[in-house]
Design an enzyme around this catalytic site. Structure first.
Site, short mmCIF file in Angstrom:
data_model
loop_
_atom_site.label_atom_id
_atom_site.label_comp_id
_atom_site.label_asym_id
_atom_site.label_seq_id
_atom_site.Cartn_x
_atom_site.Cartn_y
_atom_site.Cartn_z
N LYS A 1 41.21 -3.76 54.00
CA LYS A 1 40.48 -4.08 55.06
C LYS A 1 38.91 -5.03 54.67
CE LYS A 1 41.79 0.29 57.17
NZ LYS A 1 41.37 1.47 57.96
N GLN B 1 36.79 6.07 56.93
CA GLN B 1 38.07 5.97 56.62
C GLN B 1 38.88 7.80 56.57
OE1 GLN B 1 40.07 3.57 56.24
NE2 GLN B 1 42.14 4.67 55.69
N ASP C 1 37.28 1.26 65.09
CA ASP C 1 38.42 2.10 64.85
C ASP C 1 39.04 2.62 66.40
OD1 ASP C 1 40.19 2.65 62.63
OD2 ASP C 1 38.54 4.00 61.93
#
Ligand code: GUN
Length: 292
Positions: free
Chosen positions: A54, A98, A124
């Site tokens: 990422k 995460q 997200d």
């Protein structure tokens, strides 16, 4: 003749190229590049790889991506404090925590920490505000994996209006938002899960089948209507340790026939997911700019 491949790698490259002028414009107008903060708590080997990819993708496309590490022993309060600090940082347009968080943080840690992220920076798309906005078909930051699947269908011009779309999996981060994105494209949507009775029979009525189960080779030719489109969200390892999806690729591809489409693993949904993170970061940065 086997089905056509949905080439996520090629579409992702093209989408990233399309984002480049937007990144350049933000950098020019704001006097800084789009900022992405990634929070990684503890040591979870797959997360290390995901996070590295990422950050590398965001950096390669002109974003300022910073990794914030917390130790295995970090508390929920420490994670919350970090998120609040990032929410208050004007150079941060996107924040990603995460998953999974260390088990020692407790069962409700993820919902508490995800809920603390500023919805405008929630790249997200996990925050309840963004989920609610998605359900109401309002502008929202949408979870990257289902957004990547929908973008693949859009770009390949796969018809959805009036078609039957079946999603296997009801998770908050894939199944549920995927169903919403298909519904908003006028598909008739069925969500299936582990308690669904006669799953193969339902799947055989699907014009579009999205598999997000997390079991290697779960979708077999008896799930398939010839000519359908199959999107494989699974990222699993087979007994030999090789990366594979939820779909038994070769026989399913054959069962779909030449009118069908299938996304491979690797090279299907995966590259699209990471590109959607970049796209959400750019969207978040542009919205910040419009407010200032
Ligand atoms: N862990 C596995 N997939 C994801 C994802 O899409 N976002 C976050 N934050 N954590 C993950």
């Amino acid at each position: 003749m086997p089905a056509r491949r949905l080439d996520g790698t090629a579409w992702a490259e093209r989408l990233r190229r399309e984002l480049e002028p937007r990144v350049a414009a933000i950098t020019r107008h704001a006097g800084r590049p789009p900022g992405l903060a990634v929070v990684l708590a503890g040591t979870h080997p797959p997360s290390e790889i995901y996070v590295r990819n990422k950050i590398a993708t965001a950096t390669a496309h002109g974003c300022h991506a910073v990794l914030h590490r917390l130790p295995d022993t970090a508390t929920v309060d420490e994670a919350l404090a970090l998120v609040r600090q990032l929410n208050a940082d004007d150079s941060v347009d996107g924040i990603l925590v995460q998953s999974p968080l260390p088990a020692a943080m407790g069962a409700d840690a993820e919902s508490r920490v995800f809920d603390a992220v500023d919805p405008a920076r929630d790249v997200d798309g996990f925050h309840p505000v963004n989920v609610g906005r998605l359900v109401q078909k309002r502008p929202a930051l949408v979870a990257c994996t289902p957004l990547g699947c929908a973008t693949l269908l859009d770009r390949e011009d796969i018809p959805l209006r009036g078609r039957h779309a079946v999603v296997i999996g009801r998770s908050d981060i894939v199944g549920k938002p995927m169903a919403m994105l298909l519904l908003h494209r006028d598909a008739t949507v069925t969500i299936c899960h582990s308690r669904t009775v006669d799953l193969p029979a339902i799947c055989r009525t699907a014009d579009v089948l999205v598999a997000a189960i997390g079991r290697p080779g779960f979708v077999t030719p008896d799930f398939i209507k010839p000519g359908a489109t199959v999107i494989d969200v699974g990222i699993n390892r087979d007994e030999a340790g090789k990366l594979c999806g939820d779909v038994d690729f070769a026989p399913v591809r054959e069962a779909l026939g030449p009118e069908g489409w299938i996304s491979p693993v690797p090279g299907g949904v995966g590259p699209m997911t990471i590109t959607m993170l970049l796209s959400n970061t750019v969207d978040a940065a542009e919205r910040t700019e419009q407010r200032t």
